[in-house]
Enzyme design. Structure first.
Site, PDB file in Angstrom:
ATOM      1  N   ASP A  80       0.847  -1.187   0.000  1.00  0.00           N
ATOM      2  CA  ASP A  80       0.000   0.000   0.000  1.00  0.00           C
ATOM      3  C   ASP A  80       0.888   1.245   0.000  1.00  0.00           C
ATOM      4  O   ASP A  80       2.109   1.167  -0.158  1.00  0.00           O
ATOM      5  CB  ASP A  80      -0.971  -0.006   1.186  1.00  0.00           C
TER       6      ASP A  80
ATOM      7  N   GLN B 215     -14.239  -2.900 -14.909  1.00  0.00           N
ATOM      8  CA  GLN B 215     -14.120  -4.297 -14.468  1.00  0.00           C
ATOM      9  C   GLN B 215     -12.939  -4.982 -15.149  1.00  0.00           C
ATOM     10  O   GLN B 215     -12.238  -5.782 -14.538  1.00  0.00           O
ATOM     11  CB  GLN B 215     -15.400  -5.065 -14.784  1.00  0.00           C
ATOM     12  N   ASP B 216     -12.722  -4.639 -16.398  1.00  0.00           N
ATOM     13  CA  ASP B 216     -11.646  -5.267 -17.156  1.00  0.00           C
ATOM     14  C   ASP B 216     -10.270  -4.796 -16.712  1.00  0.00           C
ATOM     15  O   ASP B 216      -9.282  -5.513 -16.863  1.00  0.00           O
ATOM     16  CB  ASP B 216     -11.819  -4.982 -18.650  1.00  0.00           C
TER      17      ASP B 216
ATOM     18  N   LYS C  79      -3.364  -7.698  10.939  1.00  0.00           N
ATOM     19  CA  LYS C  79      -3.739  -6.623  10.024  1.00  0.00           C
ATOM     20  C   LYS C  79      -4.178  -7.208   8.687  1.00  0.00           C
ATOM     21  O   LYS C  79      -3.756  -8.289   8.295  1.00  0.00           O
ATOM     22  CB  LYS C  79      -2.520  -5.700   9.807  1.00  0.00           C
TER      23      LYS C  79
ATOM     24  N   ASN D 166      -4.154  -2.830 -19.869  1.00  0.00           N
ATOM     25  CA  ASN D 166      -3.540  -1.523 -20.137  1.00  0.00           C
ATOM     26  C   ASN D 166      -4.318  -0.705 -21.168  1.00  0.00           C
ATOM     27  O   ASN D 166      -3.760  -0.203 -22.148  1.00  0.00           O
ATOM     28  CB  ASN D 166      -2.092  -1.679 -20.580  1.00  0.00           C
TER      29      ASN D 166
ATOM     30  N   HIS E  64     -14.967 -13.344 -22.201  1.00  0.00           N
ATOM     31  CA  HIS E  64     -14.916 -13.245 -20.744  1.00  0.00           C
ATOM     32  C   HIS E  64     -15.948 -14.151 -20.096  1.00  0.00           C
ATOM     33  O   HIS E  64     -17.088 -14.256 -20.562  1.00  0.00           O
ATOM     34  CB  HIS E  64     -15.163 -11.801 -20.300  1.00  0.00           C
TER      35      HIS E  64
ATOM     36  N   ASP F 148     -17.576 -13.611 -17.450  1.00  0.00           N
ATOM     37  CA  ASP F 148     -18.739 -12.888 -16.912  1.00  0.00           C
ATOM     38  C   ASP F 148     -19.821 -12.655 -17.960  1.00  0.00           C
ATOM     39  O   ASP F 148     -20.888 -12.125 -17.651  1.00  0.00           O
ATOM     40  CB  ASP F 148     -18.327 -11.561 -16.266  1.00  0.00           C
TER      41      ASP F 148
ATOM     42  N   CYS G 210     -19.382  -5.336 -16.605  1.00  0.00           N
ATOM     43  CA  CYS G 210     -18.163  -4.866 -17.276  1.00  0.00           C
ATOM     44  C   CYS G 210     -17.860  -3.409 -16.942  1.00  0.00           C
ATOM     45  O   CYS G 210     -16.698  -2.997 -16.928  1.00  0.00           O
ATOM     46  CB  CYS G 210     -18.310  -4.999 -18.792  1.00  0.00           C
TER      47      CYS G 210
END
Length: 663
Positions: free
Chosen positions: A155, A348-349, A361, A372, A470, A472, A645
């Protein structure tokens, strides 16, 4: 079994050594015996425990010390119970005798200093360091397992920092320390013993780039935390500064992967310096093992916390509808503005939000896909932050990336039991090509990463029959109050044709699909049913879905009662033969607890209601689910995607702790 060290003695001069608490010293009785000696006895000061091992039997020497025959199978072993107050304050003497002689013919004298050295971590996974734990060298899975856990410190707790916290060699904030695991080195005994002995904390060369270690030097300022191991540093001569306890903070730098099991060992070694002209000699070692926490995906059945959506040109109504649904579900909504998404709506992609967890933690971690697109900067710039980590895998050859590497092609099931084996964190699902030598597949670096996490063993499905490819597009999971706690929803051309055929038989053959949709030709039920090419294509697509149905039933341990067929048609795009949704894809929905955001299908209107919507309600509402149909036709459907999506969800982590899994 206690760590044991062989100690050679001399009749010519006294020998000095240290005895580390909890270890044994095995004395070289025979090696120091003079020629002609036939027996011996052993004497020690009050702080020394003496044992004789003879013919495999361990005998503690009584106060009336007998003589022992000097034989090859005899051994003298000593232990000590408390650290010494002074150097060489405890002693052991061995006297050698010839036949039945009354007086010793020779003696050896051993000066002892007992010290305590213990390297400790949270082996019980309770959130606190366990002192002097046993079996620290092993890491085991399951509820009865032992071994410490390490978070990848991925993080960015310090505002204004340019990179993740594990990319530097400094402690940037006190919040940064909370992401690390404690390791405590305890030493006690006479302080001046360390004039001749040195403690070295070290890590293997293969692990130096997997961890970072900071030594807390006792002050309260951040610069008092000194980087001592990792990133090229293999060893550290411990600066004791008179303290009996030395506290170290350990951070993870790398997730488990194809070339990294996730296990990292730390060692503390006591070195003896016999002379300035000779190298140091190791005489004691203590080892602890950490396992790097895996990246874990969250299924639709877990409670939603935050929903992400992109604001792009002409999708204001869609964003408003998603906003209304998230408010109903009690979620936070984060809208990525157009200047950040650069008109890329497929959030989503671009990323998948999971989490990491240690006993002390945990925090969410966004997995940035190798896709990308124009959204590529958002996961790093817009999601990474305090207690929100980031990870990415992409191939060296960017040309190998395909549509199957977008994370609409990455889902996870709810917890399942398959042939008696439990998957309490579910199983990852991703699409690939049909088993053959041709077609696309998810890039190896991503697949390797997913498999290396171990706790959500992946299942490969066949998704390359779709234009986008995909998973989904043909499946999702929704919560349910009965059976396994969920239902698998599968897109079903057969169920759609069956529904439309019934409506035609009921006299609604002239009812039109796509009423109210601009730039879309309306078509009647009758004409749609008579389109033989469309029917043939959907027969093929149904076979592709059924292939996946069989895989899912076998790999998730599902029965037909756990599956709901959602009416859906697909059409061939151009001449490729690959499928895209004929009308908005109903299973490509947003699941927020019991609230479902479902693409509005614009099916035939019968009695003022869309018959496709009514069928979905009939199938899902008995499960206690609330169906909201959202118009995404012009803003998503026409671009080969739907609501799922165009959204992303951060969910509450599993209550089940991953280290209790038995892979």
């Amino acid at each position: 079994m206690a760590q044991q060290r062989w100690v050679r003695l001399s009749a010519e001069q006294p020998t000095s050594t240290v005895c580390v608490l909890g270890t044994e010293l095995s004395l070289d009785v025979c090696g120091s015996a003079p020629v002609g000696a036939t027996s011996f006895d052993v004497w020690g000061t009050a702080g020394v425990n003496l044992y004789i091992v003879h013919d495999g039997e361990v005998l503690k020497i009584p106060s009336c010390v007998p003589r022992w025959p000097l034989e090859a199978n005899i051994e003298a072993v000593i232990t000590m119970d408390t650290p010494s107050i002074k150097v060489n304050s405890d002693k052991v003497r061995i006297s050698y005798y010839k036949n039945n002689g009354k007086g010793p013919m020779a003696q050896t004298l051993l000066h002892l200093t007992c010290i305590e050295i213990s390297l400790d971590v949270d082996t019980s996974r309770s959130g606190t360091v366990n002192r002097k734990a046993k079996n620290k060298k092993k890491w085991t899975w399951g509820p009865e397992g032992k071994g410490a856990v390490l978070l990848v410190n991925c993080d960015r707790d310090c505002l204004g920092a340019k990179d993740m916290d594990n990319q530097d060699l400094r402690v940037e904030s006190y919040a940064d320390l909370k992401d690390m695991s404690l390791m405590i080195l305890t030493t006690s005994g006479p302080e001046d013993i360390f004039d001749d002995y040195q403690l070295i904390l070290h890590v293997s060369a293969s692990d130096h780039d997997k961890v970072g270690v900071f030594h807390a030097k006792g002050g309260k300022k951040l610069n008092h935390y000194k980087h001592v191991l990792g990133s090229g540093k293999l060893s550290y001569a411990v600066e004791r500064d008179g303290f009996q306890e030395n506290t170290f903070y350990v951070e993870g730098l790398a997730f488990p992967d194809v070339d990294f099991s996730g296990l990292v060992s730390f060692h503390v070694t006591l070195l003896e310096n016999p002379s300035a002209a000779m190298p140091d000699v190791p005489i004691f070692n203590d080892t602890v093992v950490f396992r790097m926490a895996p990246w874990i995906m969250t299924p639709n059945t877990l409670q939603p916390i935050t929903v992400y959506v992109c604001s792009v040109k002409y999708n204001a109504d869609f964003v408003a509808a998603v906003s209304k649904l998230t408010a109903k579900a009690g979620c936070k909504l984060i809208i990525c503005p157009e200047q950040e998404n650069r008109s890329d709506r497929w959030i989503q992609d671009e990323m998948e939000i999971g989490y990491v967890q240690a006993p002390h933690k945990g925090f969410p971690v966004v997995f940035d896909s190798p896709r990308n697109g124009l959204l590529k900067d958002f996961p790093f710039k817009g999601v990474l932050g305090p207690d929100f980590g980031y990870v990415k895998r992409e191939p060296a050859d960017k040309k190998t990336v395909s549509g199957l590497d977008s994370f609409g092609n990455l889902e996870v099931s709810p917890p399942v039991t398959v042939r008696g084996k439990q998957y309490p964190l579910g199983r990852i699902l991703h699409g690939s090509y049909f088993p053959s030598f041709q077609g696309n597949n998810m890039v190896k670096v991503v697949r390797d990463f997913l498999y290396a996490q171990k706790v959500q063993q992946p299942v490969e499905l066949y998704s390359d029959w779709l234009v986008v490819g995909h998973v989904d597009e043909f499946l999702t999971f929704v919560p349910a109050p009965d059976r396994k706690g969920f239902r698998l929803l599968l897109a079903s051309p057969s169920a759609c044709y069956q529904l439309l055929k019934v409506k035609e038989q009921e006299g609604y053959g002239d009812a039109l699909m796509f009423e109210g949709v601009k730039k879309c030709k309306q078509i009647s039920i009758k004409k749609l049913l008579s389109d033989q090419k469309l029917r043939n294509n959907n027969n093929y697509y149904q076979k592709c879905i059924d292939w996946n149905r069989d895989i899912l039933k076998e790999e998730l341990g599902l029965a037909e009662e756990d599956i709901i067929d959602i009416p859906q048609l697909f059409k061939s795009r151009n001449c490729s033969g690959k499928a895209e949704a004929y009308f908005p894809d109903l299973v490509n929905m947003l699941v927020l607890g019991k609230y479902l955001g479902i693409p509005k299908p614009f099916g035939p209107i019968l009695h003022d209601h869309c018959c496709l919507e009514e069928e979905v309600r009939r199938l899902l509402e008995p499960l206690g689910l609330s169906c909201t149909f959202i118009d995404d036709f012009e803003t998503y459907h026409e671009y080969l995607g739907e609501i799922h999506c165009g959204t992303n969800v951060r969910r509450k982590p599993f209550s089940f702790k991953w280290w209790n899994v038995i892979p």
